[in-house]
Design an enzyme around this catalytic site. Structure first.
Site, PDB file in Angstrom:
ATOM      1  CG  ASN A  42      -3.130   3.511   1.655  1.00 46.95           C
ATOM      2  OD1 ASN A  42      -4.240   3.496   2.162  1.00 46.95           O
ATOM      3  ND2 ASN A  42      -2.422   2.431   1.468  1.00 46.95           N
ATOM      4  CD  GLU A  51      -4.123   2.916  -4.954  1.00 44.51           C
ATOM      5  OE1 GLU A  51      -4.231   4.149  -4.954  1.00 44.51           O
ATOM      6  OE2 GLU A  51      -3.834   2.270  -3.925  1.00 44.51           O
ATOM      7  CG  HIS A  68      -3.146  -1.218  -2.545  1.00 42.98           C
ATOM      8  ND1 HIS A  68      -3.471   0.069  -2.213  1.00 42.98           N
ATOM      9  CD2 HIS A  68      -3.181  -1.919  -1.383  1.00 42.98           C
ATOM     10  CE1 HIS A  68      -3.690   0.144  -0.914  1.00 42.98           C
ATOM     11  NE2 HIS A  68      -3.522  -1.053  -0.394  1.00 42.98           N
ATOM     12  CB  SER A 118      -0.916  -0.009   1.223  1.00 42.23           C
ATOM     13  OG  SER A 118      -0.190  -0.324   2.381  1.00 42.23           O
TER      14      SER A 118
END
Ligand code: CAA
Length: 283
Positions: A190, A152, A140, A119
């Protein structure tokens, strides 16, 4: 390239969630970890979740059995030799991930794509451990993987169009919406989400409000499905701290500084749902 066999490194909550989603989508999956006990726990969790889907009428009994038959466990990284796609999902530690990529590069067939569920760690950095940087990519997933619709995808500096296409096609076949990011710290989600969670921990540390009120603020004021402190517990406070450390270090911007309370919680082993206690207690 057609992907048939997926090798997943790490049978924790992310690895086992990815494995469940992949067997349900018809892939042959080999789930690798270091200890038999971890593999057994992962398999039991997957079987339990599939049974629940059968009980709810969302999955046929026969389909459940067929899905479980597509899942194999492994304690030997060499079992990745026939895989078309490897998805690494171990802890957020650059050295450990780098070592795994180096080993996989020596084991996997030439055309195999090596993906990381990281991440926060640079895909370009992970790819530098291999002789196939054009075949290394970020995939991800989000927790809980079987429920969350997003994948992602992150392109390293050298990732090829062909590799991007493989990741997108696999993601879509798993029923995910795919988004693509450059290899920038935190990628898209994130970079947005984790500073918000970190700020919620600052609110708690500063005594501005109770944990219940901080969470209610975002649930009832912003329609989030769960509050930031409960979500931090779900993600894992060690994972959240690791991401904040990367954002802070890579951008050198104080707006990303991890909250001291987050550090204390991790030092105390209160990592959230997976250890039975974080900001909340779990059975
Ligand atoms: N595995 C599989 N399925 C699960 C699950 C799990 N761990 N947890 C819940 N579910 C399923 C339930 O079975 C249920 O399915 P049905 O609708 O088919 O009955 C559904 O999800 C809803 O569950 P619940 O009714 O028990 O609870 P809920 O409505 O409160 O939903 C939640 C739970 C899905 C976790 C929801 O609260 C939510 O979406 N929270 C936000 C999660 C989120 O933001 N995740 C992203 C984290 S960021 C990340 O992962 C990336 C990173 O790098 C840190």
């Amino acid at each position: 390239m057609t992907v048939e066999i997926i090798f997943i490194v790490g049978a924790g909550q992310m690895g086992s969630g990815i494995a469940q989603t992949a067997i349900q989508a018809g892939y042959q999956v080999i789930l690798y970890d270091l200890e038999e006990g971890i593999l057994e726990k992962a398999r039991a969790g997957i079987a339990k979740r599939l049974n629940r889907l059968v009980e709810k009428g969302k999955l046929g009994g026969e389909e459940k059995e067929k899905s479980l038959a597509r899942l194999a466990g492994s304690l030997d990284l060499n079992d990745a030799r026939d895989a078309d796609l490897v998805i690494e999902a171990v802890i957020e530690d650059e050295a450990i991930k780098g070592e795994i990529f180096k080993k996989l590069d020596g084991i996997c067939k030439g055309e195999a794509v090596l993906a990381s569920n990281t991440s926060s760690i640079s895909i370009t950095q992970l790819a530098a451990n291999t002789k196939r940087p054009e075949q290394v990519i970020g995939m991800h997933f989000f927790n809980p993987v079987p429920v969350m619709k997003l994948l992602e995808i992150t392109r390293g500096l050298n990732t090829s169009e062909e590799t991007l296409k493989v990741a997108q096609e696999v993601g879509q076949s798993l029923g995910k919406v795919t988004i693509v990011s450059k290899d920038s710290p935190g990628f898209i989600v994130n970079r947005l989400l984790d500073p918000m969670l970190n700020e919620a921990i600052y609110l708690l540390d500063e005594g501005v409000a109770s944990k219940e009120d901080i969470d209610s603020g975002m649930v009832y004021g912003c329609n989030h499905p769960m509050g930031p402190l409960a979500l931090a517990d779900l993600i894992g406070l060690d994972v959240l701290l690791a991401v904040m450390e990367v954002l802070y270090r890579e951008y050198g911007d104080p707006k990303y500084r991890p909250c001291p309370l987050l550090r204390r919680m991790v030092r105390a082993g209160k990592l959230g749902k997976k250890t039975g206690e974080g900001f909340y207690k779990y059975d």
